[in-house]
Design a protein around this motif. Structure first.
Motif, PDB file in Angstrom:
ATOM      1  N   GLU A   1      37.024  61.145  86.966  1.00 23.02           N
ATOM      2  CA  GLU A   1      36.907  62.378  87.768  1.00 23.02           C
ATOM      3  C   GLU A   1      37.182  62.124  89.244  1.00 23.02           C
ATOM      4  O   GLU A   1      36.446  62.550  90.130  1.00 23.02           O
ATOM      5  CB  GLU A   1      35.509  63.004  87.607  1.00 23.02           C
ATOM      6  CG  GLU A   1      35.154  63.370  86.192  1.00 23.02           C
ATOM      7  CD  GLU A   1      36.106  64.410  85.616  1.00 23.02           C
ATOM      8  OE1 GLU A   1      36.491  65.344  86.346  1.00 23.02           O
ATOM      9  OE2 GLU A   1      36.476  64.271  84.439  1.00 23.02           O
TER      10      GLU A   1
ATOM     11  N   ARG B   1      38.262  62.397  92.880  1.00 22.14           N
ATOM     12  CA  ARG B   1      38.489  63.483  93.829  1.00 22.14           C
ATOM     13  C   ARG B   1      38.546  62.894  95.235  1.00 22.14           C
ATOM     14  O   ARG B   1      37.939  61.858  95.489  1.00 22.14           O
ATOM     15  CB  ARG B   1      37.360  64.525  93.776  1.00 22.14           C
ATOM     16  CG  ARG B   1      37.328  65.332  92.486  1.00 22.14           C
ATOM     17  CD  ARG B   1      38.529  66.276  92.409  1.00 22.14           C
ATOM     18  NE  ARG B   1      38.469  67.093  91.222  1.00 22.14           N
ATOM     19  CZ  ARG B   1      38.954  66.746  90.043  1.00 22.14           C
ATOM     20  NH1 ARG B   1      39.538  65.559  89.899  1.00 22.14           N
ATOM     21  NH2 ARG B   1      38.865  67.547  88.996  1.00 22.14           N
TER      22      ARG B   1
ATOM     23  N   ASP C   1      42.926  56.643  98.914  1.00 22.96           N
ATOM     24  CA  ASP C   1      43.366  57.924  98.352  1.00 22.96           C
ATOM     25  C   ASP C   1      44.859  58.018  98.096  1.00 22.96           C
ATOM     26  O   ASP C   1      45.295  58.829  97.288  1.00 22.96           O
ATOM     27  CB  ASP C   1      42.946  59.065  99.297  1.00 22.96           C
ATOM     28  CG  ASP C   1      41.441  59.113  99.480  1.00 22.96           C
ATOM     29  OD1 ASP C   1      40.749  59.478  98.518  1.00 22.96           O
ATOM     30  OD2 ASP C   1      40.964  58.764 100.577  1.00 22.96           O
TER      31      ASP C   1
ATOM     32  N   ASP D   1      47.452  68.513 101.576  1.00 20.64           N
ATOM     33  CA  ASP D   1      47.272  69.172 100.277  1.00 20.64           C
ATOM     34  C   ASP D   1      46.589  68.201  99.314  1.00 20.64           C
ATOM     35  O   ASP D   1      47.228  67.650  98.419  1.00 20.64           O
ATOM     36  CB  ASP D   1      48.632  69.618  99.727  1.00 20.64           C
ATOM     37  CG  ASP D   1      48.513  70.610  98.573  1.00 20.64           C
ATOM     38  OD1 ASP D   1      47.399  70.715  98.003  1.00 20.64           O
ATOM     39  OD2 ASP D   1      49.519  71.260  98.231  1.00 20.64           O
ATOM     40  N   PRO D   2      45.287  67.984  99.475  1.00 22.87           N
ATOM     41  CA  PRO D   2      44.579  66.994  98.653  1.00 22.87           C
ATOM     42  C   PRO D   2      44.663  67.263  97.160  1.00 22.87           C
ATOM     43  O   PRO D   2      44.742  66.318  96.368  1.00 22.87           O
ATOM     44  CB  PRO D   2      43.138  67.086  99.160  1.00 22.87           C
ATOM     45  CG  PRO D   2      43.238  67.642 100.540  1.00 22.87           C
ATOM     46  CD  PRO D   2      44.402  68.581 100.493  1.00 22.87           C
ATOM     47  N   GLU D   3      44.644  68.521  96.768  1.00 27.09           N
ATOM     48  CA  GLU D   3      44.705  68.829  95.335  1.00 27.09           C
ATOM     49  C   GLU D   3      46.057  68.427  94.746  1.00 27.09           C
ATOM     50  O   GLU D   3      46.134  67.882  93.643  1.00 27.09           O
ATOM     51  CB  GLU D   3      44.434  70.317  95.103  1.00 27.09           C
ATOM     52  CG  GLU D   3      42.993  70.718  95.361  1.00 27.09           C
ATOM     53  CD  GLU D   3      42.016  69.921  94.510  1.00 27.09           C
ATOM     54  OE1 GLU D   3      42.286  69.726  93.305  1.00 27.09           O
ATOM     55  OE2 GLU D   3      40.995  69.478  95.051  1.00 27.09           O
ATOM     56  N   ARG D   4      47.121  68.668  95.491  1.00 22.79           N
ATOM     57  CA  ARG D   4      48.435  68.241  95.022  1.00 22.79           C
ATOM     58  C   ARG D   4      48.502  66.717  94.962  1.00 22.79           C
ATOM     59  O   ARG D   4      49.122  66.144  94.054  1.00 22.79           O
ATOM     60  CB  ARG D   4      49.523  68.779  95.946  1.00 22.79           C
ATOM     61  CG  ARG D   4      50.941  68.480  95.442  1.00 22.79           C
ATOM     62  CD  ARG D   4      51.994  68.849  96.453  1.00 22.79           C
ATOM     63  NE  ARG D   4      53.335  68.531  95.953  1.00 22.79           N
ATOM     64  CZ  ARG D   4      54.393  68.321  96.710  1.00 22.79           C
ATOM     65  NH1 ARG D   4      54.276  68.393  98.038  1.00 22.79           N
ATOM     66  NH2 ARG D   4      55.578  68.042  96.183  1.00 22.79           N
TER      67      ARG D   4
ATOM     68  N   VAL E   1      46.075  64.714  94.250  1.00 26.25           N
ATOM     69  CA  VAL E   1      45.393  64.307  93.027  1.00 26.25           C
ATOM     70  C   VAL E   1      46.304  64.496  91.818  1.00 26.25           C
ATOM     71  O   VAL E   1      46.388  63.622  90.939  1.00 26.25           O
ATOM     72  CB  VAL E   1      44.081  65.096  92.847  1.00 26.25           C
ATOM     73  CG1 VAL E   1      43.493  64.861  91.453  1.00 26.25           C
ATOM     74  CG2 VAL E   1      43.064  64.695  93.912  1.00 26.25           C
ATOM     75  N   GLN E   2      47.019  65.621  91.763  1.00 18.89           N
ATOM     76  CA  GLN E   2      47.944  65.871  90.655  1.00 18.89           C
ATOM     77  C   GLN E   2      49.066  64.834  90.628  1.00 18.89           C
ATOM     78  O   GLN E   2      49.452  64.335  89.560  1.00 18.89           O
ATOM     79  CB  GLN E   2      48.526  67.281  90.776  1.00 18.89           C
ATOM     80  CG  GLN E   2      47.514  68.374  90.566  1.00 18.89           C
ATOM     81  CD  GLN E   2      48.069  69.764  90.883  1.00 18.89           C
ATOM     82  OE1 GLN E   2      49.227  69.892  91.287  1.00 18.89           O
ATOM     83  NE2 GLN E   2      47.238  70.773  90.724  1.00 18.89           N
TER      84      GLN E   2
ATOM     85  N   GLN F   1      47.779  61.628  89.160  1.00 19.17           N
ATOM     86  CA  GLN F   1      47.690  61.682  87.699  1.00 19.17           C
ATOM     87  C   GLN F   1      49.059  61.458  87.068  1.00 19.17           C
ATOM     88  O   GLN F   1      49.192  60.725  86.076  1.00 19.17           O
ATOM     89  CB  GLN F   1      47.107  63.032  87.267  1.00 19.17           C
ATOM     90  CG  GLN F   1      45.649  63.216  87.667  1.00 19.17           C
ATOM     91  CD  GLN F   1      45.153  64.644  87.457  1.00 19.17           C
ATOM     92  OE1 GLN F   1      45.940  65.577  87.248  1.00 19.17           O
ATOM     93  NE2 GLN F   1      43.845  64.824  87.504  1.00 19.17           N
TER      94      GLN F   1
END
Length: 370
Positions: free
Chosen positions: A184, A186, A264, A328-331, A333-334, A337
């Motif tokens: 998980e 983040r 990160d 764009d932290p969410e991008r 993370v994607q 992955q």
């Protein structure tokens, strides 16, 4: 199958980061049920130490030759076959098939790939002409040649003017079980942390990264490594007041996954790179990559999917890519992955080790049937 691995670089207590990509192979071959010994030429009395149940035998040419004769291997795996080095001379004296693994500088004109500055660029050109002629002659006696990327194959064949009839492109393996993301994962806080785990030398472009991090916000870069440019890099950081920390140290390979997962995103601003093993390990840990389109890097990083690629030598582009990742932290993370999935498919040791074993098995079968 009995496999003798001959190499200049291999980890030990003095240099735990040296040649870890060779060690991973030796362990993989051993775990697959093969007998493996690693040989390294040094001006010392014969010494044999087991690392992860694989013997590392170090000593002078004559004593190693006798040990190899006693071991009676069926094939020699020769890594970084720089002409005239002890392990290459030893390999050429053996009456068994040898497979060459081409990793980089031994098979290129280094002056054109960011290895040198000033007068050394001219001197290296003269040296490399001789080196590449010798390599071509040595390669003709090899049973097969392996390149760690398609770019490395093309570069080496142009530089040597020779293509071996038994050629394969097989990347360096990554242990994707040890190099894996945190559960998980983040972003930890508003300050995203970048990592550059590299040798401190010109070809890795760390000077460009420092310039890029002089005008960024909400992020910082940690450079970890050792090398001849350490003082130059430290002075540049001090003068520029960039958001960069330098940790001049060698990191044992078993500690690298934890180091990567404490960050990160990964920064690889290389001027040239055959593959980028540390980069691939960071991707396996789920980190997105900000890297250059240098050497073989685009074969392992899909621009916009696993990270962002920039023009080699362009600090402004590198800065813009970092700003996009941080913004764009969410991008991010994607992308991390996707990077993990990509490296699992291309570089997982579970895929690479069987490919290499099959190649060596074919070589030995071909020799025994001739």
């Amino acid at each position: 199958m009995k496999i003798a691995i001959l190499t200049e670089y291999y980890p030990d207590h003095r240099d735990p980061a040296s040649g870890v990509y060779v060690h991973l192979r030796s362990v993989g071959y051993h775990q697959a049920g093969h007998e493996v010994r690693v040989y390294r030429v040094r001006p010392i009395s014969l010494e044999s130490i087991a690392y992860d149940e694989v013997p590392l035998v170090t000593g002078e040419h004559e004593s190693l030759w006798a040990d190899i004769e006693s071991f009676a291997p069926e094939v020699a795996a020769v890594h970084t076959p720089y002409p005239g080095t002890g392990h290459v001379v030893l390999a050429e004296s053996l009456k068994i098939p040898r497979v060459y693994w081409i990793h980089g500088y031994e098979a290129m004109f280094t002056t054109f790939h960011g290895y040198h500055r000033g007068l050394n660029r001219i001197l290296s050109l003269l040296h490399d002409i001789r080196k590449l002629r010798q390599l071509r002659r040595s390669m003709r006696g090899a049973a097969a040649v392996v390149y760690v990327s398609e770019w490395m194959r093309q570069t080496a064949e142009r530089s040597t003017g020779y293509r071996h009839p038994q050629t394969a492109v097989i990347p360096n393996p990554v242990d994707t079980e040890r190099f894996r993301p945190e559960p998980e994962r983040r972003p930890r806080n508003s300050l995203l942390r970048g990592l550059a785990l590299r040798g401190l030398s010109a070809k890795y472009g760390l000077d460009l990264a420092i310039t890029a991090f002089t005008q960024t916000a909400n992020t910082e870069l940690t450079i970890v490594g050792t090398g001849p440019d350490a003082d130059r890099i430290r002075r540049q950081i001090e003068v520029s007041e960039a958001a960069v920390n330098l940790e001049e140290r060698m990191v044992p390979h078993e500690d690298v996954p934890e180091l990567i997962r404490a960050h990160d995103y990964f920064v690889a601003p290389a001027r040239t790179e055959a593959q980028g093993v540390a980069m691939c390990e960071a991707m396996a840990c789920g980190l997105p990559v900000v890297a250059t389109r240098a050497g073989g890097i685009p074969e392992f990083v899909r621009d916009g999917t696993d990270g962002l690629l920039t023009s080699p030598g362009n600090a402004a582009e590198l800065r813009d890519a970092v700003i996009q990742i941080v913004g764009d932290p969410e991008r991010a993370v994607q992308m991390g992955q996707s990077a993990r999935e990509n490296i699992q498919a291309k570089c997982s040791a579970n895929i690479i080790i069987p490919q290499e074993l099959e190649l060596m098995s074919r070589v030995t079968r071909r020799v025994s049937s001739s």
